[in-house]
Design an enzyme around this catalytic site. Structure first.
Site, PDB file in Angstrom:
ATOM      1  N   ASP A  40      37.989  38.673  42.259  1.00 20.80           N
ATOM      2  CA  ASP A  40      38.702  38.832  40.991  1.00 20.80           C
ATOM      3  C   ASP A  40      38.275  37.807  39.937  1.00 20.80           C
ATOM      4  O   ASP A  40      39.072  37.412  39.088  1.00 20.80           O
ATOM      5  CB  ASP A  40      40.231  38.750  41.201  1.00 20.80           C
TER       6      ASP A  40
ATOM      7  N   HIS B 189      37.691  46.407  40.283  1.00 22.52           N
ATOM      8  CA  HIS B 189      37.001  45.747  39.177  1.00 22.52           C
ATOM      9  C   HIS B 189      37.589  46.277  37.882  1.00 22.52           C
ATOM     10  O   HIS B 189      37.587  47.485  37.650  1.00 22.52           O
ATOM     11  CB  HIS B 189      35.507  46.063  39.182  1.00 22.52           C
TER      12      HIS B 189
HETATM   13  P1  GTP Z   1      36.883  42.129  42.700  1.00 21.47           P
HETATM   14  O1  GTP Z   1      35.618  42.856  43.002  1.00 21.47           O
HETATM   15  O2  GTP Z   1      38.108  42.830  43.181  1.00 21.47           O
HETATM   16  O3  GTP Z   1      36.809  40.740  43.239  1.00 21.47           O
HETATM   17  O4  GTP Z   1      37.209  42.055  41.090  1.00 21.47           O
HETATM   18  P2  GTP Z   1      36.600  41.501  39.721  1.00 21.47           P
HETATM   19  O5  GTP Z   1      35.793  40.276  39.956  1.00 21.47           O
HETATM   20  O6  GTP Z   1      35.895  42.599  39.029  1.00 21.47           O
HETATM   21  O7  GTP Z   1      37.879  41.048  38.902  1.00 21.47           O
HETATM   22  P3  GTP Z   1      39.215  41.840  38.506  1.00 21.47           P
HETATM   23  O8  GTP Z   1      38.845  42.841  37.490  1.00 21.47           O
HETATM   24  O9  GTP Z   1      39.957  42.264  39.703  1.00 21.47           O
HETATM   25  O10 GTP Z   1      40.076  40.646  37.878  1.00 21.47           O
HETATM   26  C1  GTP Z   1      39.721  39.931  36.744  1.00 21.47           C
HETATM   27  C2  GTP Z   1      40.879  40.000  35.712  1.00 21.47           C
HETATM   28  O11 GTP Z   1      40.608  39.132  34.651  1.00 21.47           O
HETATM   29  C3  GTP Z   1      41.011  41.386  35.094  1.00 21.47           C
HETATM   30  O12 GTP Z   1      42.356  41.634  34.783  1.00 21.47           O
HETATM   31  C4  GTP Z   1      40.166  41.269  33.812  1.00 21.47           C
HETATM   32  O13 GTP Z   1      40.555  42.164  32.804  1.00 21.47           O
HETATM   33  C5  GTP Z   1      40.478  39.854  33.409  1.00 21.47           C
HETATM   34  N1  GTP Z   1      39.449  39.150  32.657  1.00 21.47           N
HETATM   35  C6  GTP Z   1      38.102  39.171  32.808  1.00 21.47           C
HETATM   36  N2  GTP Z   1      37.522  38.288  31.952  1.00 21.47           N
HETATM   37  C7  GTP Z   1      38.532  37.712  31.274  1.00 21.47           C
HETATM   38  C8  GTP Z   1      38.592  36.690  30.271  1.00 21.47           C
HETATM   39  O14 GTP Z   1      37.590  36.113  29.844  1.00 21.47           O
HETATM   40  N3  GTP Z   1      39.846  36.343  29.807  1.00 21.47           N
HETATM   41  C9  GTP Z   1      40.985  36.914  30.277  1.00 21.47           C
HETATM   42  N4  GTP Z   1      42.138  36.507  29.778  1.00 21.47           N
HETATM   43  N5  GTP Z   1      40.956  37.865  31.222  1.00 21.47           N
HETATM   44  C10 GTP Z   1      39.758  38.242  31.711  1.00 21.47           C
HETATM   45  P1  IMP Z   2      40.490  42.970  53.411  1.00 16.64           P
HETATM   46  O1  IMP Z   2      39.172  42.836  52.781  1.00 16.64           O
HETATM   47  O2  IMP Z   2      41.329  44.083  52.876  1.00 16.64           O
HETATM   48  O3  IMP Z   2      40.402  42.964  54.919  1.00 16.64           O
HETATM   49  O4  IMP Z   2      41.322  41.644  53.066  1.00 16.64           O
HETATM   50  C1  IMP Z   2      40.968  40.371  53.581  1.00 16.64           C
HETATM   51  C2  IMP Z   2      41.235  39.268  52.547  1.00 16.64           C
HETATM   52  O5  IMP Z   2      40.370  39.450  51.438  1.00 16.64           O
HETATM   53  C3  IMP Z   2      42.664  39.280  51.970  1.00 16.64           C
HETATM   54  O6  IMP Z   2      43.034  37.936  51.686  1.00 16.64           O
HETATM   55  C4  IMP Z   2      42.514  40.040  50.662  1.00 16.64           C
HETATM   56  O7  IMP Z   2      43.479  39.704  49.725  1.00 16.64           O
HETATM   57  C5  IMP Z   2      41.128  39.577  50.225  1.00 16.64           C
HETATM   58  N1  IMP Z   2      40.423  40.550  49.352  1.00 16.64           N
HETATM   59  C6  IMP Z   2      39.751  41.657  49.765  1.00 16.64           C
HETATM   60  N2  IMP Z   2      39.229  42.297  48.695  1.00 16.64           N
HETATM   61  C7  IMP Z   2      39.560  41.558  47.611  1.00 16.64           C
HETATM   62  C8  IMP Z   2      39.276  41.684  46.213  1.00 16.64           C
HETATM   63  O8  IMP Z   2      38.601  42.597  45.750  1.00 16.64           O
HETATM   64  N3  IMP Z   2      39.797  40.725  45.401  1.00 16.64           N
HETATM   65  C9  IMP Z   2      40.506  39.697  45.889  1.00 16.64           C
HETATM   66  N4  IMP Z   2      40.799  39.531  47.177  1.00 16.64           N
HETATM   67  C10 IMP Z   2      40.323  40.452  48.038  1.00 16.64           C
HETATM   68 MG    MG Z   3      39.490  42.625  41.713  1.00 14.07          MG
END
Ligand code: GTP
Ligand code: IMP
Ligand code: MG
Length: 336
Positions: free
Chosen positions: A12, A42
């Site tokens: 995230d 994402h």
């Molecule tokens: P995973 O593959 O699940 O690890 O996710 P990810 O890395 O793509 O991130 P995800 O979208 O789950 O979470 C990032 C959060 O931060 C989202 O709600 C985005 O909209 C937000 N976000 C991204 N960049 C920024 C930023 O520069 N500022 C703020 N305030 N929010 C941001």
């Molecule tokens: P699993 O991948 O569902 O087995 O979860 C194992 C661990 O990874 C837990 O702590 C989840 O919260 C974390 N996790 C898995 N996928 C994500 C992701 O996309 N964002 C953040 N945490 C994740």
């Molecule tokens: Mg995410």
């Protein structure tokens, strides 16, 4: 030219935002999804619309790219087919015929297992149980699922042919360094390694073919689920800073912490990062929200960027200042 984008903390970090910006800006020929599977969420915010993609590559907003999902990735056919339909990806998405398939029984096991769901705090999306079956060599593969037939392809072949033709390929990882099965906070990790090396393997690209590795870090990292978080701050402290986040897939409140330079250094090393992207710069200083040039960042924000660069000995080339794709400072031309 191959560029890999991975997360440097506990997922995230905003990979969705960084990848979608890079794709719209750099116009790659192929965007390939690596990583674990639909446990990821994402977020892509574009033209006033917010998307939460779990399997489709976040770069889908760039409409001319071929979208691929590598063999290393687990797919849940229901989740994938819904995304294909909702985002209208029918004509340009390809799924490797060797992708592992998550079935209802895996989801049930993930949710009902006290170890996975309570102790580890898994996402309940069936990824852990499916990867266990994959290791047992009893997992179904995508080529056995009729509904996926129109999309099946040989992802490594497509990518490597494009590489030989000098085309641009982006590989997008999921989760983050701290969740790696090998290098993360075991046993509080996901069911697979999450580093750039594995991302390349996921889509069938060899180490000599990779040009750039961009590791994404969030200014205030977050973690969902259980496990150590050495720099964690209290909910109240996070709220005071205006940081309240919920998981895209599970809706769980994310834990927040201060930037952990030691973890970041280690993640930079194992990923062999050539560039660093920092997201959520607006958490460091509200006045940075939406800023699009480095000069307009506050001194506090600039000091943070300089410290990251110095500690990690790697150029910070992308700085995100808000969730929207356009909220970004791109320093690649100056720094590379
Ligand atoms: P995973 O593959 O699940 O690890 O996710 P990810 O890395 O793509 O991130 P995800 O979208 O789950 O979470 C990032 C959060 O931060 C989202 O709600 C985005 O909209 C937000 N976000 C991204 N960049 C920024 C930023 O520069 N500022 C703020 N305030 N929010 C941001
Ligand atoms: P699993 O991948 O569902 O087995 O979860 C194992 C661990 O990874 C837990 O702590 C989840 O919260 C974390 N996790 C898995 N996928 C994500 C992701 O996309 N964002 C953040 N945490 C994740
Ligand atoms: Mg995410």
């Amino acid at each position: 030219m191959v560029v890999i984008i991975v997360g440097g903390q506990w997922g995230d970090e905003g990979k969705g935002k960084i990848v979608s910006y890079l794709c719209l800006h750099d116009k790659p020929d192929i965007i390939a999804r690596a990583g674990v599977g639909p446990n990821a969420g994402h977020t892509v915010t574009y033209k006033g619309k917010k998307y939460g993609v779990r399997l489709a590559p976040s770069g889908f907003v760039y409409e001319k790219a071929r979208l691929l999902i590598g063999a290393g990735v687990l797919i849940n056919p229901e989740v994938l087919l819904k995304e294909i339909e909702e985002l209208g990806l029918e004509k340009r998405i390809g799924v490797d015929y060797r992708c592992g398939v998550i079935e209802e029984k895996h989801i049930k096991e993930d949710i009902s297992s006290v170890h996975l769901s309570r102790r580890i705090g898994s996402t309940g999306t069936g990824c852990g149980p499916a990867n266990m079956e994959r290791a047992k060599r009893t997992l179904k593969l995508a080529k056995e699922i009729k509904e996926l037939e129109p999309y099946l392809t040989d992802v490594p072949l497509e990518i490597n042919q494009s590489i030989s033709q000098g085309k641009k390929i982006f590989i997008e990882g999921s989760q983050g360094f701290g969740l790696s099965l090998y290098y993360g906070t075991y046993p509080y990790v996901t069911s697979k390694d999450t580093t750039a090396g594995t991302a390349a393997v996921d889509v069938g690209v060899g180490p000599r073919k990779v040009k750039e590795v961009i590791v994404v870090f969030k200014s205030f990292p977050s973690r969902v689920g259980s496990g150590p978080f050495p720099t964690e701050i209290s909910r109240e402290e996070a709220e005071k800073l205006g940081i309240v986040e919920y998981g895209t897939v599970t809706g769980r409140r994310r834990r927040t912490g201060l930037f952990d330079f030691e973890l970041a250094k280690y993640a930079t090393m194992i990923n062999s990062a050539s560039q660093v992207a920092i997201t959520c710069m607006d958490y460091i200083d509200k006045n940075c929200r939406g800023v699009k040039s480095y000069d307009k960042l506050s001194d506090k924000a600039k000091e943070f960027v300089e410290k990251v660069e110095k500690e990690l000995s790697t150029p910070v080339t992308l700085i995100s200042t808000g969730p929207d794709i356009e909220d970004i400072i791109d320093l690649r031309e100056e720094k590379l």
